[in-house]
Design a protein around this motif. Structure first.
Motif, PDB file in Angstrom:
ATOM      1  N   SER A 118       8.162   5.991   6.873  1.00  8.95           N
ATOM      2  CA  SER A 118       8.416   4.706   6.224  1.00  8.95           C
ATOM      3  C   SER A 118       9.706   4.122   6.779  1.00  8.95           C
ATOM      4  CB  SER A 118       8.539   4.885   4.710  1.00  8.95           C
ATOM      5  OG  SER A 118       9.689   5.655   4.408  1.00  8.95           O
ATOM      6  N   THR A 119       9.902   2.830   6.529  1.00  7.68           N
ATOM      7  CA  THR A 119      11.200   2.251   6.871  1.00  7.68           C
ATOM      8  C   THR A 119      12.210   2.736   5.846  1.00  7.68           C
ATOM      9  OG1 THR A 119      10.772   0.258   5.598  1.00  7.68           O
ATOM     10  CG2 THR A 119      10.213   0.191   7.944  1.00  7.68           C
ATOM     11  N   GLU A 120      13.457   2.796   6.267  1.00  9.31           N
ATOM     12  CA  GLU A 120      14.512   3.325   5.403  1.00  9.31           C
ATOM     13  C   GLU A 120      14.665   2.526   4.109  1.00  9.31           C
ATOM     14  OE1 GLU A 120      19.054   4.916   5.990  1.00  9.31           O
ATOM     15  OE2 GLU A 120      18.348   3.294   7.276  1.00  9.31           O
ATOM     16  N   ASP A 121      14.510   1.214   4.183  1.00 11.00           N
ATOM     17  CA  ASP A 121      14.730   0.392   3.003  1.00 11.00           C
ATOM     18  C   ASP A 121      13.454   0.046   2.236  1.00 11.00           C
ATOM     19  OD1 ASP A 121      13.903  -1.176   5.094  1.00 11.00           O
ATOM     20  OD2 ASP A 121      15.319  -2.791   4.750  1.00 11.00           O
ATOM     21  N   ASP A 122      12.326   0.623   2.631  1.00 11.85           N
ATOM     22  CA  ASP A 122      11.068   0.428   1.893  1.00 11.85           C
ATOM     23  C   ASP A 122      10.260   1.724   1.949  1.00 11.85           C
ATOM     24  OD1 ASP A 122       9.065  -0.680   0.411  1.00 11.85           O
ATOM     25  OD2 ASP A 122       8.405  -2.095   1.954  1.00 11.85           O
ATOM     26  N   GLN A 123      10.811   2.774   1.358  1.00 15.03           N
ATOM     27  CA  GLN A 123      10.209   4.099   1.466  1.00 15.03           C
ATOM     28  C   GLN A 123       8.934   4.254   0.662  1.00 15.03           C
ATOM     29  OE1 GLN A 123      13.089   7.284   1.177  1.00 15.03           O
ATOM     30  NE2 GLN A 123      14.644   6.011   2.152  1.00 15.03           N
ATOM     31  N   GLY A 124       8.614   3.274  -0.168  1.00 16.96           N
ATOM     32  CA  GLY A 124       7.363   3.317  -0.910  1.00 16.96           C
ATOM     33  C   GLY A 124       6.155   2.937  -0.052  1.00 16.96           C
ATOM     34  N   VAL A 125       6.395   2.274   1.073  1.00 17.25           N
ATOM     35  CA  VAL A 125       5.323   1.906   2.000  1.00 17.25           C
ATOM     36  C   VAL A 125       5.315   2.942   3.117  1.00 17.25           C
ATOM     37  CG1 VAL A 125       4.442   0.156   3.588  1.00 17.25           C
ATOM     38  CG2 VAL A 125       5.567  -0.542   1.462  1.00 17.25           C
ATOM     39  N   ARG A 126       4.305   3.788   3.106  1.00 15.93           N
ATOM     40  CA  ARG A 126       4.250   4.901   4.057  1.00 15.93           C
ATOM     41  C   ARG A 126       3.125   4.708   5.057  1.00 15.93           C
ATOM     42  NH1 ARG A 126       6.493  10.167   1.473  1.00 15.93           N
ATOM     43  NH2 ARG A 126       8.008   9.257   0.054  1.00 15.93           N
ATOM     44  N   HIS A 127       3.362   5.174   6.269  1.00 14.30           N
ATOM     45  CA  HIS A 127       2.387   5.111   7.359  1.00 14.30           C
ATOM     46  C   HIS A 127       1.946   6.535   7.683  1.00 14.30           C
ATOM     47  CE1 HIS A 127       3.525   0.921   8.192  1.00 14.30           C
ATOM     48  NE2 HIS A 127       4.730   1.329   7.841  1.00 14.30           N
ATOM     49  N   ARG A 128       0.636   6.777   7.663  1.00 15.56           N
ATOM     50  CA  ARG A 128       0.105   8.103   7.976  1.00 15.56           C
ATOM     51  C   ARG A 128       0.369   8.425   9.438  1.00 15.56           C
ATOM     52  NH1 ARG A 128      -2.270  10.396   4.092  1.00 15.56           N
ATOM     53  NH2 ARG A 128      -3.267  12.089   5.195  1.00 15.56           N
ATOM     54  N   VAL A 129       0.623   9.688   9.718  1.00 16.69           N
ATOM     55  CA  VAL A 129       0.903  10.149  11.072  1.00 16.69           C
ATOM     56  C   VAL A 129      -0.337  10.785  11.686  1.00 16.69           C
ATOM     57  CG1 VAL A 129       2.304  11.756  12.415  1.00 16.69           C
ATOM     58  CG2 VAL A 129       3.356  10.404  10.600  1.00 16.69           C
ATOM     59  N   PHE A 130      -1.093  11.522  10.899  1.00 11.92           N
ATOM     60  CA  PHE A 130      -2.305  12.188  11.376  1.00 11.92           C
ATOM     61  C   PHE A 130      -3.538  11.550  10.758  1.00 11.92           C
ATOM     62  CE2 PHE A 130       0.924  15.539  11.733  1.00 11.92           C
ATOM     63  CZ  PHE A 130       0.761  15.886  13.058  1.00 11.92           C
ATOM     64  N   CYS A 131      -4.657  11.627  11.453  1.00 12.67           N
ATOM     65  CA  CYS A 131      -5.938  11.134  10.954  1.00 12.67           C
ATOM     66  C   CYS A 131      -6.312  11.892   9.681  1.00 12.67           C
ATOM     67  CB  CYS A 131      -7.017  11.308  12.025  1.00 12.67           C
ATOM     68  SG  CYS A 131      -8.695  10.989  11.453  1.00 12.67           S
ATOM     69  N   ASP A 132      -6.336  13.198   9.743  1.00 10.75           N
ATOM     70  CA  ASP A 132      -6.583  14.071   8.595  1.00 10.75           C
ATOM     71  C   ASP A 132      -7.976  13.921   7.991  1.00 10.75           C
ATOM     72  OD1 ASP A 132      -5.505  16.174   7.104  1.00 10.75           O
ATOM     73  OD2 ASP A 132      -5.061  14.859   5.421  1.00 10.75           O
ATOM     74  N   ARG A 133      -8.930  13.326   8.720  1.00 13.35           N
ATOM     75  CA  ARG A 133     -10.308  13.171   8.236  1.00 13.35           C
ATOM     76  C   ARG A 133     -10.961  14.548   8.113  1.00 13.35           C
ATOM     77  NH1 ARG A 133     -12.156   9.381  11.751  1.00 13.35           N
ATOM     78  NH2 ARG A 133     -11.535   7.781  10.288  1.00 13.35           N
ATOM     79  N   ARG A 134     -11.709  14.767   7.062  1.00  8.98           N
ATOM     80  CA  ARG A 134     -12.432  16.037   6.866  1.00  8.98           C
ATOM     81  C   ARG A 134     -13.553  16.158   7.888  1.00  8.98           C
ATOM     82  NH1 ARG A 134     -10.469  19.970   3.674  1.00  8.98           N
ATOM     83  NH2 ARG A 134      -9.564  19.166   1.776  1.00  8.98           N
ATOM     84  N   LEU A 135     -13.670  17.332   8.492  1.00  7.51           N
ATOM     85  CA  LEU A 135     -14.708  17.622   9.473  1.00  7.51           C
ATOM     86  C   LEU A 135     -15.657  18.669   8.901  1.00  7.51           C
ATOM     87  CD1 LEU A 135     -12.335  17.952  12.556  1.00  7.51           C
ATOM     88  CD2 LEU A 135     -13.661  15.955  11.870  1.00  7.51           C
ATOM     89  N   ASP A 136     -16.767  18.893   9.579  1.00  8.25           N
ATOM     90  CA  ASP A 136     -17.686  19.957   9.168  1.00  8.25           C
ATOM     91  C   ASP A 136     -16.929  21.275   9.117  1.00  8.25           C
ATOM     92  OD1 ASP A 136     -19.722  18.125   9.108  1.00  8.25           O
ATOM     93  OD2 ASP A 136     -20.471  18.623  11.111  1.00  8.25           O
TER      94      ASP A 136
END
Length: 84
Positions: A44-62
């Motif tokens: 997140s940006t330092e002054d808006d830590q409530g808005v987060r950006h995912r780093v990994f896809c993390d989608r569930r696979l078989d």
């Protein structure tokens, strides 16, 4: 009380792309620890830590595993990083 705590480790970067790269590197380097969940890594940006950006896809696979690629990847999901 859940008995679980989340560790927040502030590290700064000059832009979102560099922040995501640093976060992926840090998460992967600690992934051998049982209590580290790299898939939940966000930045997140330092002054808006409530808005987060995912780093990994993390989608569930078989088979229950999760995709280990970056969040905005264009290739098929995979449970393992490609070897170079």
């Amino acid at each position: 009380m859940t008995g679980r705590y989340v560790v927040h480790l502030p590290v700064t970067a000059t832009d979102l792309a560099r922040a995501k790269m640093l976060a992926r590197t840090a998460a992967r380097s600690l992934a051998f620890l049982a209590h580290v969940d790299p898939g939940e890594t966000t930045v997140s940006t330092e002054d808006d830590q409530g808005v987060r950006h995912r780093v990994f896809c993390d989608r569930r696979l078989d088979g229950g595993r999760r995709c280990v690629l970056r969040a905005d990847h264009e290739t098929p999901c995979t449970a393992r990083l490609p070897r170079k």
